[in-house]
Write an enzyme that holds these catalytic residues in place. Structure first.
Site, PDB file in Angstrom:
ATOM      1  N   CYS A 176       0.817  -1.214   0.000  1.00  0.00           N
ATOM      2  CA  CYS A 176       0.000   0.000   0.000  1.00  0.00           C
ATOM      3  C   CYS A 176       0.860   1.277   0.000  1.00  0.00           C
ATOM      4  O   CYS A 176       1.838   1.342   0.748  1.00  0.00           O
ATOM      5  CB  CYS A 176      -0.909  -0.023   1.226  1.00  0.00           C
ATOM      6  SG  CYS A 176      -1.851   1.461   1.495  1.00  0.00           S
TER       7      CYS A 176
ATOM      8  N   LYS B 273      15.146  -1.424   7.324  1.00  0.00           N
ATOM      9  CA  LYS B 273      15.109  -0.160   8.054  1.00  0.00           C
ATOM     10  C   LYS B 273      16.229  -0.145   9.095  1.00  0.00           C
ATOM     11  O   LYS B 273      16.449  -1.133   9.806  1.00  0.00           O
ATOM     12  CB  LYS B 273      13.755   0.028   8.732  1.00  0.00           C
ATOM     13  CG  LYS B 273      12.554  -0.167   7.806  1.00  0.00           C
ATOM     14  CD  LYS B 273      12.550   0.802   6.629  1.00  0.00           C
ATOM     15  CE  LYS B 273      11.356   0.552   5.720  1.00  0.00           C
ATOM     16  NZ  LYS B 273      11.329   1.453   4.552  1.00  0.00           N
TER      17      LYS B 273
END
EC number: 2.1.1.186
Length: 363
Positions: free
Chosen positions: A223, A308
């Protein structure tokens, strides 16, 4: 020559310095990095003259995660006169033994707001500098892609490093940065991360085979569809896995299937997936292990994903996650190629690519 200059993202000088220190030590070249935070570059000083050339030849540039460019420095010049900047540079290079004849020239700056103010000057300076270099025999009469690249890196007005890189072991891009244009119909700017990754990790002459129309991909954490967009525009089909909503423009293509489930639990019904891509905000070790599982199970042939980075200990975290992932694949007898890079469009993350070289049945 005993200095190596590396470009990096501003704020990641420490990671870049740690990496060049490790790589140099592995080659038994000893020295130390000079760095200042937020300058966008690191200068590594070897103890022995001539070892800068050894480093830029023998360190595989593709193995460097945090460096955008790597070059041997012949000379650092300060206080260039504004009325004649060319002569001092020519004079300094003519006194340097062993400086190779170059086939191309790039006049650049580090990627900081302050340094980039010099880019307009760099563009104007390139043509007269090239002509002067050719006149002195320091460059070939015509551009030659097989010869070393001459770099002038201006870090301040009148202050530059002059050096060279090898075209077989450098970044092909000006300043080490691919120039990509944001597609107006893409759902988010994250699409540029995946496009850059394709440019960096996949040789252009292999795109037709490895990024082919009709392939299936899986996008975990899809998304609103920035990464999916890159696969769709290449006429692939995509399983989009995310509890959020996908962009209507992608849904209308008929090329995607939206699965509103946890990316860590998703398993494709049909095992015909070539690409697994993933940009989930999760602990990097967990994402790396998940990508390894997709490869060893034969669920995908290639993986591209972001890890990350933590606020502290970023370099150590990267080394640990990459090493654990490699060992996981080795323990499961998977042959593979792996690369990792802190891309221009990455921020507090790195991008990793795995290509499985083993023929693993997903059934």
């Amino acid at each position: 020559m005993k200095h190596v200059l590396l470009y990096c993202r501003s704020g990641f000088e420490k990671e870049c310095a740690g990496e060049i220190q490790d790589k140099a030590t592995q080659l038994e070249v000893f020295g130390f990095p000079r760095l200042k935070n937020n300058t966008g570059f690191v200068l590594f000083e070897c103890y022995q003259a001539g070892e800068a050339d050894k480093l830029i030849k023998e360190i595989d540039f593709q193995s460097l995660i945090f460096a955008r460019q790597m070059l041997a420095v012949a000379v650092e010049i300060k206080d260039l006169p504004t009325d004649d900047r060319i002569s001092p540079i020519l004079e300094a290079l003519s006194e340097k033994e062993g400086f190779p004849r170059c086939g191309d020239i790039r006049i650049e700056t580090p990627d900081t707001n302050e340094a980039k103010e010099l880019l307009k000057f760099c563009r104007k300076f390139t043509v007269p500098m090239r002509q002067a270099m050719r006149g002195k025999g320091l460059m070939t009469a015509k551009d030659n892609a097989k010869k070393p690249v001459l770099h002038l890196c201006f870090i301040a007005p009148g202050h530059c490093f002059v050096g060279y890189s090898y075209p077989t072991n450098n970044s092909q891009f000006f300043m080490g940065i691919p120039r990509l244009k944001f597609p107006s119909d893409a759902p988010s700017r994250s699409t540029l991360k995946l496009e850059e990754a394709f440019h960096v990790f996949i040789p252009r002459d292999e795109w037709d085979e490895r990024l082919a129309p009709g392939m299936w991909g899986v996008d975990l954490g899809a998304c609103p569809g920035g990464w999916t967009y890159q696969l769709v525009k290449r006429s692939m089909f995509v399983h989009c896995v995310d509890n959020g909503m996908m962009a209507d423009s992608l849904m209308e293509t008929g090329q995607i299937k939206h699965h509103m489930v946890d990316g860590f639990k998703f398993e494709p019904d049909r095992k015909n997936v070539t690409w697994i891509i993933c940009d989930m905000v999760e602990k990097p070790a967990r994402v790396a292990h998940l990508m390894g599982e997709w490869i060893i199970k034969g669920w995908a042939k290639e993986a591209l994903f972001n890890l990350k980075l933590p606020m502290k200990g970023r370099y150590d975290e990267v080394l640990q996650d990459i090493e654990n992932l490699k060992q996981f694949l080795i323990d499961n007898k998977v042959k593979f190629k792996m690369q990792a890079k802190h891309l221009y469009h990455d921020r507090e993350e790195i991008t990793v690519h795995i290509q499985s070289l083993s023929n693993i049945s997903p059934y």
